[in-house]
Design an enzyme around this catalytic site. Structure first.
Site, PDB file in Angstrom:
ATOM      1  N   LYS A  40       0.586  -1.187   0.197  1.00  0.00           N
ATOM      2  CA  LYS A  40       0.050   0.139  -0.302  1.00  0.00           C
ATOM      3  C   LYS A  40       1.052   1.324  -0.672  1.00  0.00           C
ATOM      4  O   LYS A  40       2.208   1.065   0.135  1.00  0.00           O
ATOM      5  CB  LYS A  40      -0.444   0.136   1.040  1.00  0.00           C
ATOM      6  CG  LYS A  40      -0.324  -0.640   2.578  1.00  0.00           C
ATOM      7  CD  LYS A  40      -1.157  -0.319   3.373  1.00  0.00           C
ATOM      8  CE  LYS A  40      -0.522  -0.381   5.597  1.00  0.00           C
ATOM      9  NZ  LYS A  40      -1.742  -0.245   6.391  1.00  0.00           N
ATOM     10  N   ARG A 138     -10.255   0.910  15.683  1.00  0.00           N
ATOM     11  CA  ARG A 138     -10.522   0.696  13.618  1.00  0.00           C
ATOM     12  C   ARG A 138     -11.304   0.338  12.515  1.00  0.00           C
ATOM     13  O   ARG A 138     -12.801   0.412  12.954  1.00  0.00           O
ATOM     14  CB  ARG A 138      -8.720   1.514  13.077  1.00  0.00           C
ATOM     15  CG  ARG A 138      -8.665   1.874  11.992  1.00  0.00           C
ATOM     16  CD  ARG A 138      -7.247   2.265  11.365  1.00  0.00           C
ATOM     17  NE  ARG A 138      -6.918   0.932  10.971  1.00  0.00           N
ATOM     18  CZ  ARG A 138      -5.625   0.747  10.892  1.00  0.00           C
ATOM     19  NH1 ARG A 138      -4.682   1.889  11.239  1.00  0.00           N
ATOM     20  NH2 ARG A 138      -5.610  -0.890  10.237  1.00  0.00           N
ATOM     21  N   TYR A 266      13.806  32.145   2.556  1.00  0.00           N
ATOM     22  CA  TYR A 266      12.517  32.726   3.401  1.00  0.00           C
ATOM     23  C   TYR A 266      12.325  32.391   4.854  1.00  0.00           C
ATOM     24  O   TYR A 266      12.762  31.650   5.827  1.00  0.00           O
ATOM     25  CB  TYR A 266      10.898  31.991   3.391  1.00  0.00           C
ATOM     26  CG  TYR A 266      10.239  31.386   1.623  1.00  0.00           C
ATOM     27  CD1 TYR A 266      10.651  32.845   1.418  1.00  0.00           C
ATOM     28  CD2 TYR A 266      10.403  30.215   1.356  1.00  0.00           C
ATOM     29  CE1 TYR A 266       9.988  32.795   0.057  1.00  0.00           C
ATOM     30  CE2 TYR A 266      10.423  30.632  -0.440  1.00  0.00           C
ATOM     31  CZ  TYR A 266       9.912  31.617  -1.108  1.00  0.00           C
ATOM     32  OH  TYR A 266       9.504  31.911  -2.338  1.00  0.00           O
ATOM     33  N   MET A 314       9.318  24.734  -1.148  1.00  0.00           N
ATOM     34  CA  MET A 314       8.896  23.818  -1.849  1.00  0.00           C
ATOM     35  C   MET A 314      10.050  22.665  -3.289  1.00  0.00           C
ATOM     36  O   MET A 314       9.493  22.190  -2.898  1.00  0.00           O
ATOM     37  CB  MET A 314       7.699  24.573  -2.576  1.00  0.00           C
ATOM     38  CG  MET A 314       7.337  23.179  -3.565  1.00  0.00           C
ATOM     39  SD  MET A 314       5.576  23.882  -4.271  1.00  0.00           S
ATOM     40  CE  MET A 314       5.221  24.812  -3.042  1.00  0.00           C
TER      41      MET A 314
END
Length: 649
Positions: A40, A138, A266, A314
């Protein structure tokens, strides 16, 4: 240029280490216990398709995914192994579960009823695994209600309860809570057995339990994080020798000298305390290198640790390389992994930012291609596009077509010629009407030619023909529970049979007539998975002679691989001294034999025309008896291939 030099950043996936980790798991659980490979979240960021294929080669019995989309991605990549959806599925996923033969987990009766309704409508009977909540809080039906829930689901005729499982909440450490969950699950299993309810696959162990609780292994274990070389906790590090599979790397793109008091990045969160050499690295939080590592992460350059300084942007971050001698533009940067004697592990990064290694693996290198290494060399490259693109709607198919066409244009360095290649390939594989592509494996075609015998010898013109019996077999995905074996007398009828998606097999009979009788074409038997299939009717139509076969009992085999066998008896005029076999679908592996022993046929030769990577078949001759052509079961043969046998009398 090395493959990795083409990329701004890349993730290396070491399949040798993955195989080593698998060997450790097999050592721990033994031969009798099945292993489910958890893939997964794109195999925890490693690349689900390649990891799945590697795990299956090592012996994985099942693949585990989180949702139907992940299962679909594996199916369209060609993986046919069982795929279990470990999380509760939604009603909207049921169609995909049916279409792609996925195994859902069931946590409540409401969803089980929806499955039964849709399975019945589709005419299939298929497995599920029941999840039981023994303390995870869950997914899963509550353990107090599980017995009655399972009893009711067992009454659903279209659902096969193949497995039952629960999930441990704290398996990475040895606590009494794990034993409590185990005891609740074991009590349920014992109660089921006491009531003659036998569920074949019982599983509770994840990676932590594989290491900490050997008595939990049951029929199958679910191996996830440890297959990727990460220990579930420091306490388990002495229990198995695991090797990290993933490394995340990039290169220095810029180096600048700054004076004391210069702010970097930044927000001016970092100011140089002295003159400093700062390297710009083309990786940021958009690549999964978390913002939280600003001013506290480290990278490796030339085998030396360099601190991240300033905020992570980013697409970029900066590292102080003042203490790294001769640092240059183009130097390899390791954000996670080993370089020289130094290593930055997923667990180290996770501890630094107060998270878990699972999150680090799944996030790192979001935009980076996966480069799969085996025996020190690149085995495959998996671009990010392939990992996220799942075709679904018609517009997606069109998108694929355009990508393929552009690839041919680029490769041919000529748009017109690229289009010519594309359209030829498209028509060869799919036909002019874009028919559904079928793949067949282990194609076998046995032709037996003999002279008329017994009562046949007194028939008029008996000496003018041969009896021909043909055994045809292959493996394919069954699309129709009722289907046609068709015989055409001309090319127009043959084309019509090709357009009919219910037609399983087609035959062209040149006997000089407009209609077909059983004297000239007789389907003697059809078998699916070695079981004889009823013949419903035989009739002449505008499309030719149609033999209808099948029944409702085949619905359970729809959309699954089956072995098809067809026995056909025909007559062939002795005036025609040739017999042709054509392949109209992509086929992997074949055997075609022409048996003529006992007849006056002589000087038999073959003219073959096979398209594929290895188009030359192995030819076996037994003079006066047979001639056989074979192509390995690992080799693909493309449509418009075939062979013609020619002889003298």
């Amino acid at each position: 240029m090395a493959e990795k030099e083409k990329y701004r950043s890349w993730v290396e996936v070491d399949l040798d280490n993955f195989n080593h980790n698998w060997d450790e798991i097999k050592r721990l659980v033994g031969r009798e216990v099945k292993i489910l490979q958890v893939v997964k979240a794109d195999a925890y960021g490693h690349g689900a398709i390649e990891i799945s294929n590697c795990a299956l080669k090592k012996g994985a019995a099942v693949l585990g995914v989180a949702n139907a989309d992940e299962g679909v991605q594996l199916r369209i990549s060609g993986i046919t192994a069982p795929i279990l959806i470990l999380s509760p599925a939604t009603d909207s996923e049921i169609n995909e579960i049916i279409k792609y033969n996925l195994i859902p987990s069931v946590s409540d009766l409401r969803f089980a009823r929806q499955l039964q309704k849709q399975y019945k409508k589709a005419g299939i009977r298929t497995p599920v695994h029941i999840e039981v909540d023994t303390g995870m809080g869950r997914g899963g039906t509550m353990h107090q209600e599980a017995f009655s829930t399972i009893q009711e689901i067992l009454g659903f005729p279209n659902i096969i309860v193949e497995g039952i499982f629960t999930h441990l909440a704290a398996s990475e450490v040895i606590t009494g809570y794990n034993e409590t969950q185990w005891n609740l699950f074991k009590e349920l299993l014992d109660k089921l057995e006491a009531n003659n309810i036998h569920i074949p696959i019982k599983h509770i162990s994840n990676s932590g339990a594989v290491l900490n609780f050997p008595h939990f292994h049951l029929d199958m274990v679910r191996a996830g994080i440890m297959t990727y070389g990460i220990h579930p906790s420091p306490e388990t590090e002495t229990m198995a020798s695991l090797a990290p599979v993933m490394s995340f790397k990039t290169r220095v793109v810029l180096i600048k000298e700054f004076p004391r008091g210069y702010s970097i990045g930044y927000g001016r969160s970092y100011t140089t305390q002295r003159s400093a050499t700062i390297a710009t690295i083309p990786v940021g939080y958009g690549d999964g290198y978390g913002f939280i590592l600003s001013n506290q992460g480290e990278v490796l350059i030339r085998g030396v640790r360099a601190p991240i300084v300033g905020r992570i942007s980013m697409d970029m971050c900066t590292a102080d390389v003042s203490n790294i001698r001769d640092c240059r533009i183009g130097d390899e940067v390791v954000l996670m992994g080993r370089q020289g004697e130094e290593c930055i592990s997923a667990n180290e990064i996770a501890e630094r930012v107060k998270t878990i290694s699972y999150e680090i693996l799944c996030a790192l290198g979001k935009r980076a291609p996966r480069i799969f290494l085996q025996k020190g060399t690149t085995g495959a490259i998996e671009p990010r596009l392939r990992r996220i693109f799942i075709p679904d709607e018609e517009k997606s198919i069109s998108r694929i077509d355009n990508i393929i066409r552009c690839c041919f244009q680029t490769r041919a360095q000529n748009a017109e010629f690229g289009d010519a290649i594309y359209y030829e390939m498209f028509e060869t594989l799919f036909g002019k009407e874009d028919r559904q592509l079928e793949l067949r494996t282990n194609f076998r075609y046995d032709i037996n030619v003999s002279d008329p015998t017994g009562q046949e010898t007194v028939e008029p013109l008996a000496g003018d023909y041969f009896n021909v019996t043909t055994h045809i077999e292959y493996t394919k995905t069954l699309r129709n529970h009722i289907f046609i074996v068709g015989c055409a007398t001309n090319n127009e009828q043959l084309a019509a049979l090709f357009e009919d998606r219910r037609c399983e097999y087609r035959w062209l009979l040149n006997h000089g007539g407009d209609s077909v009788t059983e004297r000239y074409f007789m389907v003697e038997e059809v078998r699916i998975d070695r079981q004889s299939i009823p013949i419903i009717k035989r009739e002449n139509t505008e499309k030719g002679y149609e033999v209808w076969c099948g029944g409702e009992h085949l619905r359970g085999k729809l959309n699954r691989p089956v072995k098809v066998e067809i026995e056909i008896a025909t007559r062939k005029s002795k005036k025609n001294n040739d017999f042709s076999v054509y392949l109209v679908y992509p086929t992997r592996g074949l055997s075609i034999s022409f048996n003529y022993g006992g007849t006056k046929i002589k000087n038999v030769r073959e003219v073959s025309f096979f398209a594929g990577k290895h188009p030359y078949p192995e030819i076996i001759r037994e003079e006066g008896k047979l001639i056989k052509l074979k192509i390995s079961e690992n080799e693909w043969i493309f449509p418009n291939s075939g062979v013609t046998f020619i002889w003298d009398l």
